[in-house]
Design a protein around this motif. Structure first.
Motif, short mmCIF file in Angstrom:
data_model
loop_
_atom_site.label_atom_id
_atom_site.label_comp_id
_atom_site.label_asym_id
_atom_site.label_seq_id
_atom_site.Cartn_x
_atom_site.Cartn_y
_atom_site.Cartn_z
N SER B 53 -28.15 31.05 20.02
CA SER B 53 -28.18 31.37 21.45
C SER B 53 -27.46 32.69 21.66
O SER B 53 -26.84 33.22 20.74
N LEU B 54 -27.52 33.15 22.87
CA LEU B 54 -26.89 34.43 23.18
C LEU B 54 -25.37 34.33 23.03
O LEU B 54 -24.69 35.30 22.71
N GLU B 55 -24.86 33.11 23.24
CA GLU B 55 -23.41 32.90 23.18
C GLU B 55 -22.84 33.34 21.83
O GLU B 55 -21.71 33.82 21.76
N LEU B 56 -23.62 33.15 20.79
CA LEU B 56 -23.15 33.51 19.45
C LEU B 56 -22.72 34.96 19.38
O LEU B 56 -21.78 35.32 18.69
N GLY B 68 -18.34 25.04 21.25
CA GLY B 68 -18.95 26.32 21.61
C GLY B 68 -18.39 27.46 20.79
O GLY B 68 -17.96 27.27 19.65
N GLY B 69 -18.40 28.64 21.37
CA GLY B 69 -17.90 29.81 20.66
C GLY B 69 -19.00 30.53 19.91
O GLY B 69 -20.13 30.05 19.83
N GLY B 70 -18.65 31.68 19.36
CA GLY B 70 -19.64 32.47 18.63
C GLY B 70 -18.95 33.35 17.62
O GLY B 70 -17.88 33.01 17.13
N PHE B 71 -19.58 34.47 17.27
CA PHE B 71 -18.95 35.35 16.28
C PHE B 71 -19.30 36.81 16.56
O PHE B 71 -19.57 37.58 15.64
N GLY B 72 -19.28 37.16 17.85
CA GLY B 72 -19.59 38.55 18.22
C GLY B 72 -18.69 39.54 17.51
O GLY B 72 -19.15 40.57 17.01
N ASN B 73 -17.39 39.22 17.43
CA ASN B 73 -16.46 40.16 16.80
C ASN B 73 -16.75 40.33 15.30
O ASN B 73 -16.54 41.40 14.75
N ALA B 74 -17.26 39.25 14.67
CA ALA B 74 -17.56 39.36 13.24
C ALA B 74 -18.76 40.27 13.01
O ALA B 74 -18.80 41.02 12.02
N ILE B 75 -19.74 40.23 13.92
CA ILE B 75 -20.89 41.12 13.78
C ILE B 75 -20.43 42.57 13.92
O ILE B 75 -20.78 43.43 13.10
N VAL B 76 -19.60 42.82 14.95
CA VAL B 76 -19.07 44.18 15.13
C VAL B 76 -18.31 44.61 13.87
O VAL B 76 -18.52 45.72 13.36
N GLY B 77 -17.46 43.72 13.36
CA GLY B 77 -16.66 44.05 12.18
C GLY B 77 -17.52 44.38 10.98
O GLY B 77 -17.27 45.37 10.27
N THR B 78 -18.56 43.56 10.74
CA THR B 78 -19.44 43.83 9.61
C THR B 78 -20.10 45.19 9.76
O THR B 78 -20.13 46.00 8.81
N VAL B 79 -20.61 45.49 10.96
CA VAL B 79 -21.29 46.76 11.18
C VAL B 79 -20.32 47.93 10.96
O VAL B 79 -20.64 48.92 10.29
N VAL B 80 -19.09 47.79 11.51
CA VAL B 80 -18.12 48.88 11.36
C VAL B 80 -17.77 49.12 9.89
O VAL B 80 -17.77 50.26 9.42
N ALA B 267 -25.18 29.12 11.54
CA ALA B 267 -25.77 30.11 12.44
C ALA B 267 -25.44 31.52 11.97
O ALA B 267 -26.30 32.41 11.98
N ALA B 268 -24.18 31.71 11.53
CA ALA B 268 -23.78 33.03 11.04
C ALA B 268 -24.57 33.40 9.78
O ALA B 268 -24.98 34.55 9.59
N SER B 269 -24.82 32.40 8.92
CA SER B 269 -25.63 32.66 7.72
C SER B 269 -27.02 33.10 8.11
O SER B 269 -27.59 34.02 7.51
#
Lengths: 325, 291
Positions: B53-56, B68-80, B267-269
């Motif tokens: 979902s978008l929440e992730l 609930g919760g997601g991993f938006g910061n982890a996506i940013v971190g991986t990209v950076v 979901a992160a996988s």
């Protein structure tokens, strides 16, 4: 630009050609020098990696010496450290993976290069095998924990019950262990082995193929007696490189091998490997323990480096002799 | 008239039978080898897709008993971190490859450098982490995105260099001879003729290297560590702070006894594999267009 204008005015003259100016030559010299520097940097980088990891480990090397490699304790509280179980676990799991991944990898290489399938299907299958290599190892670890271990538990229980007298099945599978870890490892090295073996098999000259078939050999007689022996150097190199990958693989093992400091032959008991030891202990290690772990890193670095150099040399050597035949 | 030879297959002949049996086994091996891929993909879609979902993408990782919760910061971190790694590895790799392929392909240093690059592809990724730890973390005294990026760049470098070398070598010799014949210096020929022509091949290699780096966990475990907060809250200085990444999040959450976290790991996988596969397939398409 000026040169181009005069060209249009005088067709048939020397067109866009003009000798390089002094500036061009200077830029050229500088850039060539720069590329040479970066080639040197590659070598220096390798040396720096060795020097840096080795240098940080020197205090621990002095303190523990060779007994670090032969002792089986890992007790930071008592200050006793030994990595024999990890060395054993690394070699054992990698050999098991090499066995599985090797058989399947070579079989697939044969399947993909010996015209078993129409060209289109071969391309698709090749892509599938390559995508196997693209899946991150942490995802394999997750899959191993939640899919593979429950799946193989009945098989493991049956083997332990009926063949428990064999040292390989002497314990029951309690969850993480060598067997699931080696299974995932073999999936992970399969693409490496398959890709390099394919190159070796594809490099067999058409003349040899035609000669084998022309003598009336069946497909498998030619494969087993002519093609595989001809490509054996490259396939051996592929196995060595696959072994090297298995030795250094970290995450899938850290998640599946069970992190237990014991020397065992049993496939179902938990164990540990050098890479997993580093992954699991490094994040929370004290300054002192970090230096001990660096010693373990040196051991891993030396083992994988030697295996990789051997694999590269074998492949280079066989490609050279293959070309001159 | 001579009789035409009999080409029909006769399975009572032991030689034909043996060949048939071995072929069947090989087909079986090939099918078996494809099962893990499909099993992994099916599980990712089944278990990861459920939480998709978008929440992730917009929330932070949950604490132990949260839902609930997601991993938006982890996506940013991986990209950076992959970005930092690319900034180091791509120029280094391509400039080195130019020397290996063009300016000194048969010199001793080229042979040695090529060998080093090939050996580096086999260095365990965890050792890249150990190296970055001893060079960056021990010196700066903190886990950081920069340390993670440096560790990843070591893994990208050999792939970029070796594929770029191959791509540059594939450019027909006629083209550079024509360029040099018109008065180009070798450098001009390189930049104006050879590199543009080799670009699809080089980009393929870069994308494959990025795909590999994005999925790596081991080098980040003790260089970037993890973080439960958004990056860049405190400006660019956050590059020197511990940083989250998708791969480490999967690893951390997979060992937790909470259903919510395990669902998030799946979901992160799924997100990670989608990223990696997209890069792989794109690089393949670019590589094919070249031919």
């Amino acid at each position: 630009m000026a040169a181009r204008k005069t060209d249009q005015a005088q067709p048939g003259s020397t067109s866009a050609c003009r000798p390089p100016t002094t500036l061009d030559t200077l830029v050229d010299r500088t850039f060539r020098g720069l590329t040479l520097c970066f080639a040197w940097l590659t070598l220096l980088l390798i040396i720096y990696i060795f020097w840096r990891i080795g240098g940080t480990a020197i205090p621990a090397m002095h303190k523990f010496g060779i007994s670090f490699l032969t002792s089986t304790d890992w007790d930071p509280g008592q200050g006793r450290f030994g990595i024999l179980p990890e060395i054993w676990g690394t070699l054992y799991s990698s050999l098991l993976a090499l066995f599985g991944g090797g058989i399947f990898g070579v079989a697939i290489a044969v399947f993909l290069t010996q015209d078993f399938l129409p060209h289109n299907v071969t391309v698709v299958l090749k892509s599938i095998i390559e995508l196997l290599a693209a899946i991150p190892s942490v995802v394999y670890g997750l899959w191993g924990i939640f899919v593979l271990i429950p799946l193989i538990r009945p098989l493991a229980d049956w083997l332990h019950l009926h063949l428990g007298w064999l040292p390989f099945f002497s314990t029951s599978l309690s969850g993480p262990g060598l067997f699931p870890a080696a299974l995932v490892l073999s999936i992970m090295i399969l693409p490496t082995v398959a890709a390099i073996s394919q190159d070796a098999l594809a490099a067999i000259p058409a003349k040899i193929r035609e000669a084998a078939f022309g003598m009336g050999a069946t497909r498998w007689e030619s494969i087993l007696r002519v093609f595989l022996p001809t490509a054996s150097g490259g396939i051996f190199g592929a196995l060595v490189l696959g072994f090297g990958r298995a030795l250094g693989e970290t995450m899938a093992l850290a998640m599946l091998v069970g992190n237990s400091n014991q020397l065992t032959l049993s496939l179902f008991s938990p164990a540990n490997t050098l890479a997993a030891l580093l992954a699991l202990n490094f994040p929370e290690a004290s300054d002192y323990e970090v230096r001990v772990l660096m010693y373990a890193a040196v051991v891993l670095l030396v083992i994988t480096f030697l295996v990789n150099v051997a694999g590269q040399l074998i492949i280079t050597a066989t490609l050279r002799t293959g070309g001159s035949k | 008239m001579s009789a035409s030879p009999d080409f029909s297959r006769n399975f009572t002949d032991p030689r034909a039978l043996k060949s048939f049996i071995l072929s069947t086994i090989t087909v079986g091996c090939a099918i078996l080898a494809c099962i893990p891929l499909f099993s992994v993909l099916a599980m990712l879609i089944l278990r990861g897709g459920r939480r998709f979902s978008l929440e992730l993408f917009t929330s932070l990782p949950p604490t132990a008993f949260d839902s609930g919760g997601g991993f938006g910061n982890a996506i940013v971190g991986t990209v950076v971190m992959v970005g930092i790694a690319s900034l180091i590895a791509v120029p280094f790799g391509i400039i080195g490859a130019i020397y290996l392929a063009e300016f000194g392909p048969h010199t001793r240093i080229a042979t040695v450098a090529r060998f080093c690059a090939k050996t580096m592809t086999g260095i365990p990724s965890i050792l890249a982490g150990v190296f970055a730890y001893s060079v960056v973390v021990m010196v700066t005294g903190t886990y950081s995105a920069v340390a993670g990026g440096i560790a990843l760049s070591l893994l990208m470098l050999p792939t970029v260099m070796l594929t770029a070398e191959e791509a540059i070598q594939m450019v027909p010799a006629i083209m550079r001879e024509a360029a040099v014949g018109m008065g180009c210096t070798p450098t001009q020929a390189m930049w104006k003729v050879v590199l543009p022509k080799a670009m699809p091949g080089i980009i393929t290699g870069v994308m494959l290297a990025i795909a590999r780096a994005a999925g790596e966990t081991a080098p980040l475990l003790f260089t970037a560590l993890f973080s439960d907060y958004w990056m860049f809250q405190g400006g660019a200085g956050d590059l020197m702070e511990p940083t989250a990444s998708l791969a480490v999040l999967i690893y951390n959450f997979s060992g937790m006894p909470f259903e919510n976290q395990i669902q998030l790991a799946w979901a992160a996988s799924l997100v990670l594999v989608l990223m990696v596969f997209t890069l792989n397939i794109l690089s393949r398409l670019i590589g094919q267009r070249k031919k």
